[in-house]
Design a protein around this motif. Sequence first.
Motif, PDB file in Angstrom:
ATOM      1  N   LEU C 175       0.828  -1.200   0.000  1.00  0.00           N
ATOM      2  CA  LEU C 175       0.000   0.000   0.000  1.00  0.00           C
ATOM      3  C   LEU C 175       0.865   1.253   0.000  1.00  0.00           C
ATOM      4  O   LEU C 175       0.625   2.188  -0.765  1.00  0.00           O
ATOM      5  N   PHE C 176       1.907   1.240   0.825  1.00  0.00           N
ATOM      6  CA  PHE C 176       2.812   2.395   0.840  1.00  0.00           C
ATOM      7  C   PHE C 176       3.462   2.582  -0.516  1.00  0.00           C
ATOM      8  O   PHE C 176       3.567   3.711  -1.022  1.00  0.00           O
ATOM      9  N   GLY C 177       3.907   1.461  -1.097  1.00  0.00           N
ATOM     10  CA  GLY C 177       4.526   1.542  -2.422  1.00  0.00           C
ATOM     11  C   GLY C 177       3.576   2.130  -3.436  1.00  0.00           C
ATOM     12  O   GLY C 177       3.941   3.012  -4.202  1.00  0.00           O
ATOM     13  N   GLY C 178       2.320   1.644  -3.421  1.00  0.00           N
ATOM     14  CA  GLY C 178       1.344   2.137  -4.380  1.00  0.00           C
ATOM     15  C   GLY C 178       1.060   3.607  -4.205  1.00  0.00           C
ATOM     16  O   GLY C 178       0.981   4.361  -5.170  1.00  0.00           O
ATOM     17  N   MET C 179       0.932   4.060  -2.950  1.00  0.00           N
ATOM     18  CA  MET C 179       0.621   5.478  -2.726  1.00  0.00           C
ATOM     19  C   MET C 179       1.781   6.358  -3.142  1.00  0.00           C
ATOM     20  O   MET C 179       1.590   7.434  -3.714  1.00  0.00           O
ATOM     21  N   ARG C 180       3.010   5.915  -2.830  1.00  0.00           N
ATOM     22  CA  ARG C 180       4.176   6.691  -3.273  1.00  0.00           C
ATOM     23  C   ARG C 180       4.198   6.798  -4.786  1.00  0.00           C
ATOM     24  O   ARG C 180       4.461   7.861  -5.342  1.00  0.00           O
ATOM     25  N   GLU C 181       3.912   5.666  -5.419  1.00  0.00           N
ATOM     26  CA  GLU C 181       3.925   5.649  -6.879  1.00  0.00           C
ATOM     27  C   GLU C 181       2.892   6.624  -7.434  1.00  0.00           C
ATOM     28  O   GLU C 181       3.178   7.391  -8.360  1.00  0.00           O
ATOM     29  N   ALA C 182       1.697   6.611  -6.826  1.00  0.00           N
ATOM     30  CA  ALA C 182       0.648   7.507  -7.311  1.00  0.00           C
ATOM     31  C   ALA C 182       1.107   8.958  -7.213  1.00  0.00           C
ATOM     32  O   ALA C 182       1.028   9.719  -8.183  1.00  0.00           O
ATOM     33  N   ALA C 183       1.622   9.333  -6.041  1.00  0.00           N
ATOM     34  CA  ALA C 183       2.035  10.720  -5.841  1.00  0.00           C
ATOM     35  C   ALA C 183       3.157  11.081  -6.800  1.00  0.00           C
ATOM     36  O   ALA C 183       3.155  12.146  -7.425  1.00  0.00           O
ATOM     37  N   GLN C 184       4.108  10.167  -6.932  1.00  0.00           N
ATOM     38  CA  GLN C 184       5.299  10.479  -7.713  1.00  0.00           C
ATOM     39  C   GLN C 184       4.984  10.584  -9.204  1.00  0.00           C
ATOM     40  O   GLN C 184       5.315  11.583  -9.848  1.00  0.00           O
ATOM     41  N   LEU C 252      11.096   4.942  -5.438  1.00  0.00           N
ATOM     42  CA  LEU C 252      10.515   4.946  -4.091  1.00  0.00           C
ATOM     43  C   LEU C 252       9.413   3.915  -3.953  1.00  0.00           C
ATOM     44  O   LEU C 252       9.140   3.437  -2.862  1.00  0.00           O
ATOM     45  N   ALA C 253       8.767   3.568  -5.085  1.00  0.00           N
ATOM     46  CA  ALA C 253       7.627   2.656  -5.000  1.00  0.00           C
ATOM     47  C   ALA C 253       8.074   1.261  -4.606  1.00  0.00           C
ATOM     48  O   ALA C 253       7.274   0.471  -4.134  1.00  0.00           O
TER      49      ALA C 253
END
Lengths: 105, 219, 459
Positions: C175-184, C252-253
Amino acid sequence: MLAPAADLNMYLFVAAVLFVCGVVCMATKRNAIGILMGVELVLNGANLNFVAFARHTPLGMDGQVFSLFVIVLAAAEAAIALAIALNFYNNHLTIDVDRADELKG
Amino acid sequence: MSWLSAPIDAVAWLFQGGAVYVFALMAVACAVAVVVSQNVVRMAFWLILSLAATAGLFFSLNADFVGAAQLLIYVGGTLVLLIFGVMLTASGPFLQIKSRPGEMVLGGVVGLVLLGLILSSAISVDWANRGPRSAAETVGVGFNTPSSGNTTRELGLKFLGANPKDLGSSRSTLSPGFLLPFEIVSVHLLVVLIGAAYLARTKRRRDTANSEASNLSAS
Amino acid sequence: MPRVGIGSPLSEVENAGMSSVLAAASIAELLAQYIDSTWAYALAALIHAALVLGFFGVAPLVYIWLERKVAGRIQDRLGPTRVGGKFGWLQTLADGIKLIQKEDLCPEAADRMLFRVSPYLVFVSSFAAFLVLPWADGWIAQDLDIGIFFILAIMSLEVMGVILAGYSSGSKWSLFGGMREAAQVVSYEIPMAICALVPVTALGTLSMAEISRMQGGTFLNWMVLHDPFCFIAFFVYFTVATASVKRAPFDLAEAESELVAGFHTEYSGIRWSYFFMAEYASMFAVSGIATALFLGGWHSGIGLEKAVLEPLRARGGAGFLMSNIIAASIFITKGCLLVFVQMWVRWTLPRLRIDQVMTTCLKYLLPISCFLFLGITVWPLLIHQFTGRTTLLDSVNVLGSELGVPMANQAFRPELVPAANGESAEAAEKGAEAKAEIQPDAEQAGQNRDAVQEGQVQS
């Protein structure tokens, strides 16, 4: 074996289904973001109509220009609606729209 | 070679105009799936497929630019934002807020009636005989002809307030275009984004609101 | 569909005057001599799809091997040495066989349907980007008039698969990876699109094939040397592209030191390898865009076209095929060099923090790219003040072609003005002298467009 050429009515049918799905989605979902998705579907159905009419009637490019405006405004609308949903969530710890009844008399 | 004929016929059919029906079916089926599914992330997933299929329909309507804009702005931007919102507002894993079955039935019935109304009114019009069909083909220039999907220049000219037909003529004034609405929309977008950032900013107002409320009730 | 495509009848192709489907038409023509024409077009379409899919599948195999070798060199070790000879050529294939044998796990807490589908979403959007990459003159799957816009749009879909994979895994790391990916990715898309617009503004077309075609001749014609703004835009684009395909230092993802493996923590076997194939394929895709936009596309830049390829092309048939194979290999070589740079960067620089990634994008890269975009629009006015010619006004001339104004673009198009391609440096000097004599009058400049073009070699 040639497929029959897609005519305007086919696009109108797809757009009508998209529109109705969006309306039903807005009416039945209780999740604020689900309602937002319903709005997107409605706008998309309208967009498809604009572009289909631009192709199949003498309206020319105007339909496509309109659909571009719709796409951009939908993006803005999604941003602002999401901000509202987030604020609602911050205050109520849920995004169930049935719980937004504080203005009830 | 008879065992080969079915898949090759299918490919031939796809390349000769069948792809439109695949996209149409996909758009319709995924839109229905959006309504039916209860999990909000699955709704988002079906919505992605439905919007992407609609972009495919735009391509089939020779509106390449609009199709690509749909993919870039709608699917790549707006829906990412929506899923981001889902993640930020989920109070538990795989959040489901169920509608009551009665609501679904009622909504379905109203939806079917609405669909019947729209379709009957749309099909009752004889669109084909309401004017020349060639308007889309007669405008503009390009490396690909407008009839093969190149509408970029016409769109750009329209936005700039020029009409491709006016370019060759000696008219001193250009036809009113979409420059002003375009500017208004871009300013609108900027204002909305700033407003959204303002509204969604992190703040600790729950604590203060609660303390104020408790103060009020205490007094 | 009514559009000109691989499968459309030949007469329609000729009417539309698209060079893009020449190759497709020729294979279909070849087949049509032996079998029914409907089948011939379908078969030709399948052959072309198989070619692109083949490249899509083989490139990651090579890149993963290369990545391990590069990493080994940079870290002062050897990398794979056993499988398939001294250099471990077949290491990736062995890994692939191992991955296929592995069990396809799905976690208990996962949303099963989304978990299974999201690798395909990533895979498909990464593959679709190859539709509009210009491999050689006339070798492009679909010569869309909005090529670069389409490729940016389709690559922005890749992030959806990653977010859904991260969300549906039911794991906090994912989930953290996915959210970072979305933001980035959503942030980095903006400077990427603006940087891609810089050469597009200078050339006045969005079509990938057209952009590549205009950069013929010596390497001085490449957009990266066209003006200072394009020069900077190339480096900004490459940085942003590295971030948008989530390569180090922007990965980061999947930051393995913080998030186990980020969004693909829970994946195993063949689904996991789909993510990897998509990652390496989109590394090539963004490098291919950089090549087409800034580094001259399929042109060698040393005058190889004029000396070798054009005589070869003129012979038609096999000569045409040969020249296009050479051009395509030039394109692939340039793309692979950029992929190599991405690997080099990955094993040299440490990973940024997420706040540093966002700061880099929003505070530095975005304003820089906006400045470059502004600059490229002002550039023609600026140099018109000093040199009396506006190289940038190509785009206006394209619009004005209905007025009978000669198109500056035409000089770049070999089929219209064959002599304009591949000017030598002497010719450029001569052109500049010739240019100095004529008035900086737009009409006259239009009439002397060959001279203008030759003069452009210098800029």
